[in-house]
Design a protein around this motif. Sequence first.
Motif, PDB file in Angstrom:
ATOM      1  N   ARG A 115      36.720  38.702  29.025  1.00 21.32           N
ATOM      2  CA  ARG A 115      36.243  38.666  30.399  1.00 21.32           C
ATOM      3  C   ARG A 115      35.035  37.742  30.533  1.00 21.32           C
ATOM      4  NH1 ARG A 115      32.514  42.088  31.989  1.00 21.32           N
ATOM      5  NH2 ARG A 115      33.103  43.738  30.556  1.00 21.32           N
ATOM      6  N   LEU A 116      34.102  37.827  29.564  1.00 18.14           N
ATOM      7  CA  LEU A 116      32.866  37.055  29.635  1.00 18.14           C
ATOM      8  C   LEU A 116      33.081  35.579  29.320  1.00 18.14           C
ATOM      9  CD1 LEU A 116      30.559  39.598  27.790  1.00 18.14           C
ATOM     10  CD2 LEU A 116      30.558  39.063  30.228  1.00 18.14           C
ATOM     11  N   SER A 117      34.217  35.262  28.731  1.00 19.36           N
ATOM     12  CA  SER A 117      34.465  33.868  28.365  1.00 19.36           C
ATOM     13  C   SER A 117      35.170  33.109  29.464  1.00 19.36           C
ATOM     14  CB  SER A 117      35.292  33.812  27.081  1.00 19.36           C
ATOM     15  OG  SER A 117      34.577  34.404  26.027  1.00 19.36           O
ATOM     16  N   GLY A 118      35.471  33.776  30.578  1.00 18.94           N
ATOM     17  CA  GLY A 118      36.164  33.105  31.665  1.00 18.94           C
ATOM     18  C   GLY A 118      37.632  32.958  31.326  1.00 18.94           C
ATOM     19  N   PRO A 119      38.403  32.394  32.278  1.00 15.42           N
ATOM     20  CA  PRO A 119      39.861  32.381  32.155  1.00 15.42           C
ATOM     21  C   PRO A 119      40.408  31.809  30.858  1.00 15.42           C
ATOM     22  CG  PRO A 119      39.190  31.681  34.322  1.00 15.42           C
ATOM     23  CD  PRO A 119      37.929  31.825  33.523  1.00 15.42           C
ATOM     24  N   ALA A 121      38.539  30.221  28.090  1.00 24.44           N
ATOM     25  CA  ALA A 121      37.599  29.807  27.045  1.00 24.44           C
ATOM     26  C   ALA A 121      37.863  30.473  25.702  1.00 24.44           C
ATOM     27  CB  ALA A 121      36.178  30.104  27.480  1.00 24.44           C
ATOM     28  N   ARG A 142      30.682  20.939  21.278  1.00 28.08           N
ATOM     29  CA  ARG A 142      31.202  20.934  22.640  1.00 28.08           C
ATOM     30  C   ARG A 142      31.404  22.377  23.129  1.00 28.08           C
ATOM     31  NH1 ARG A 142      35.512  18.067  21.692  1.00 28.08           N
ATOM     32  NH2 ARG A 142      36.938  19.829  21.833  1.00 28.08           N
ATOM     33  N   GLY A 143      32.029  23.186  22.276  1.00 29.94           N
ATOM     34  CA  GLY A 143      32.378  24.541  22.704  1.00 29.94           C
ATOM     35  C   GLY A 143      31.513  25.585  22.021  1.00 29.94           C
ATOM     36  N   HIS A 144      30.218  25.304  21.926  1.00 30.13           N
ATOM     37  CA  HIS A 144      29.266  26.132  21.190  1.00 30.13           C
ATOM     38  C   HIS A 144      29.444  27.626  21.439  1.00 30.13           C
ATOM     39  CE1 HIS A 144      25.070  27.724  20.717  1.00 30.13           C
ATOM     40  NE2 HIS A 144      25.261  27.176  19.547  1.00 30.13           N
ATOM     41  N   LEU A 145      29.431  28.015  22.696  1.00 33.51           N
ATOM     42  CA  LEU A 145      29.430  29.448  22.978  1.00 33.51           C
ATOM     43  C   LEU A 145      30.821  30.049  22.871  1.00 33.51           C
ATOM     44  CD1 LEU A 145      26.745  29.611  25.719  1.00 33.51           C
ATOM     45  CD2 LEU A 145      26.558  29.864  23.250  1.00 33.51           C
ATOM     46  N   THR A 146      31.854  29.250  23.068  1.00 32.86           N
ATOM     47  CA  THR A 146      33.200  29.758  22.839  1.00 32.86           C
ATOM     48  C   THR A 146      33.372  30.090  21.371  1.00 32.86           C
ATOM     49  OG1 THR A 146      34.041  28.448  24.631  1.00 32.86           O
ATOM     50  CG2 THR A 146      35.631  29.219  23.036  1.00 32.86           C
ATOM     51  N   ALA A 318      26.304  35.559  21.511  1.00 30.74           N
ATOM     52  CA  ALA A 318      27.456  36.216  22.145  1.00 30.74           C
ATOM     53  C   ALA A 318      27.326  37.736  22.031  1.00 30.74           C
ATOM     54  CB  ALA A 318      28.753  35.739  21.496  1.00 30.74           C
ATOM     55  N   VAL A 321      24.821  38.931  24.658  1.00 33.12           N
ATOM     56  CA  VAL A 321      25.436  38.997  25.991  1.00 33.12           C
ATOM     57  C   VAL A 321      26.345  40.225  26.077  1.00 33.12           C
ATOM     58  CG1 VAL A 321      27.055  37.847  27.559  1.00 33.12           C
ATOM     59  CG2 VAL A 321      25.287  36.504  26.396  1.00 33.12           C
ATOM     60  N   ASP A 325      26.076  43.420  28.504  1.00 38.54           N
ATOM     61  CA  ASP A 325      27.229  43.706  29.374  1.00 38.54           C
ATOM     62  C   ASP A 325      27.634  45.178  29.251  1.00 38.54           C
ATOM     63  OD1 ASP A 325      29.699  42.877  30.947  1.00 38.54           O
ATOM     64  OD2 ASP A 325      30.610  43.659  29.119  1.00 38.54           O
TER      65      ASP A 325
ATOM     66  N   VAL B 238      30.828  36.692  34.747  1.00 42.26           N
ATOM     67  CA  VAL B 238      32.216  36.452  34.344  1.00 42.26           C
ATOM     68  C   VAL B 238      32.382  35.180  33.512  1.00 42.26           C
ATOM     69  CG1 VAL B 238      33.299  35.111  36.194  1.00 42.26           C
ATOM     70  CG2 VAL B 238      34.467  37.095  35.281  1.00 42.26           C
ATOM     71  N   LEU B 241      29.953  33.667  28.693  1.00 41.70           N
ATOM     72  CA  LEU B 241      30.152  33.032  27.385  1.00 41.70           C
ATOM     73  C   LEU B 241      31.037  31.801  27.501  1.00 41.70           C
ATOM     74  CD1 LEU B 241      30.619  36.202  25.177  1.00 41.70           C
ATOM     75  CD2 LEU B 241      28.659  34.680  25.242  1.00 41.70           C
ATOM     76  N   GLY B 320      20.663  35.948  24.421  1.00 38.29           N
ATOM     77  CA  GLY B 320      21.933  36.414  24.983  1.00 38.29           C
ATOM     78  C   GLY B 320      21.730  37.620  25.888  1.00 38.29           C
TER      79      GLY B 320
END
Lengths: 349, 349
Positions: A115-119, A121, A142-146, A318, A321, A325, B238, B241, B320
């Motif tokens: 949910r927190l990574s978006g659709p 990610a 590029r995708g550090h947080l993913t 992560a 966060v 959450d 949402v 991350l 985070g």
Amino acid sequence: MAQQHLEPTHPTAAAGSVPADALAGYLRAQATEFLRALRLHRETGANGTEGSGDAARALRRAARRISGSLHTFQPLLDSDWAESMRPELAWLSGTLALEHAYASRLERLLQALHRLSGPAAFPAQSRGARVTDPPGPAAADRGHLTVGAAKAGALLDRQLTLARTRAHSTALQALGSSRFHAVADKVAVLASDVPLAAGADAADCRPLAAAAEDRLTDAVAALPLVTAGSPYNAEALVHGLSPDPAPHPQDAPWHQVRLLLRLHRYAREVVAGGEPPVDVRTLAAGEALDRHRDASEAAAAAAQAARTPRIAPATAYALGVLHADQRHEVEAARYAFQHCWRKEAVGTP
Amino acid sequence: MAQQHLEPTHPTAAAGSVPADALAGYLRAQATEFLRALRLHRETGANGTEGSGDAARALRRAARRISGSLHTFQPLLDSDWAESMRPELAWLSGTLALEHAYASRLERLLQALHRLSGPAAFPAQSRGARVTDPPGPAAADRGHLTVGAAKAGALLDRQLTLARTRAHSTALQALGSSRFHAVADKVAVLASDVPLAAGADAADCRPLAAAAEDRLTDAVAALPLVTAGSPYNAEALVHGLSPDPAPHPQDAPWHQVRLLLRLHRYAREVVAGGEPPVDVRTLAAGEALDRHRDASEAAAAAAQAARTPRIAPATAYALGVLHADQRHEVEAARYAFQHCWRKEAVGTP
């Protein structure tokens, strides 16, 4: 003291008497259910399939109901017997509950990471799996947080799957132990013969059920419901960065109300002689408190995972966060609880 | 197109006409205020004292009001003049606003770190200061997350203080530039002579003020107010991350409403000929949207700090938690906005 509880002093007791025989019938039925679930559990081989999961759930369910009824209606029961029986049932249902708890905690945390990574990610196929191929430096940049979310998911998966596997072994050992066989033997006796206290035949179950309800009502009244009813009060995360490894004593009264609500529900079952009429308030309140407990424990698991040595900063971020959450889920569950509790209280004549 | 706006078609315009002279008076007053603030700013030496801060604030305040009025009432003004003036005033107020924005962002984030660390975990004396003496291994092990919160605070302090210092230099350079002197000269002319459009003397200010209100109302109607009004909707986090460095396009419509609300407020001042009667709704809504903007930018700053190379996992974890906390502040601000907006809308006859 027992006599004091037996007096029909509570107003709700006036509506009619429920004989101790109703309690005996309830305990016999739950004991029978316990034995049925145990047989099913042995037949499905305790192999982690859906059938064995259902059986374990039914076993816990019956054990909790017997244990809860022994607690609420103790003055009506042979006290030596009840006192020796309750801790054994508590040990059993606690041991059996752990495996399921770790599994659902992992499920909750991985869902939250998605949910927190978006659709798009956090790819669905990596869910619940190890990250075996960490991306190269370019992708990491590029995708550090993913990468962080994926690594956090893999870390939680590793830790909670290990805990779940251990809980599974412990449960299997418990079910093969002489301690368990002694409990099962006692439950087998209970299925036909309930040891009531001397003179309890003529007693009424209602005052004790009412007392259980009073304990619930008192505990709810002591909760900070005004704060909980003010959305976004930021109360649940107030120790989010505390150095205390168990920084959330604020959760304890809510957990306690959850247990008292459960005892109240079982007492209603006893008084109703089986399935009581659906009480929407109890149902919704119970769901909110389950959610409160689950989110509280998931937040603690995320914080615990963040203390793993040598994790990457992106993983720790992560997990931070994720922790926050889940603490907000705790706050949301409190809001939901007070909302349904108060709404119904106002609606009740 | 300008003629179209000049027609008194809006229902609220029927209550009476406000001549273009009111606009001219307002612009002259704001220009005078601008010049007064500029003189004060030069006298206090732009040295970062409270006096110079007040002067810079008054300068921004007047520049925003002139710029906003040129926008809303452009059909009543000499168009070449208004079109050349507005970008210059926007540049000026934007440049002057940055230093204050970085300072209040740091303040907000450090306060949040304190709140999240519980009563005593994050010593007050380390706030806003470098952590010059990192604790030894024993302390680091014992107070892992407290160290994380302190290090996160130190990192944010370093980054935002640097940004603030740069913004301060940029503002000083701007105030000494020929570009600024050209603006100041134009404002000095404006203080006595407002270049109205040909034939605007007989025009009414109200329809243009009403159009500004309509733009606000339309933009608010397009906001997801139903979601925002459902507490704990978990919408703001949402993309918490997401790998996208600017993952919160959902904030943009709210920022836009904040600007339209400001234009509406200035238009009311023009129509009222100074201080309009206090509008509780506009006031509360504006505060909620300021908080929304501040929390949104603070959350982004925490996420940005977490991308600093070679930070400790405990620091990243704290950032985070902090990011998620500020995103929940965003959600809380949206809830507060819809609450006061709807309450007042219902109460309005």
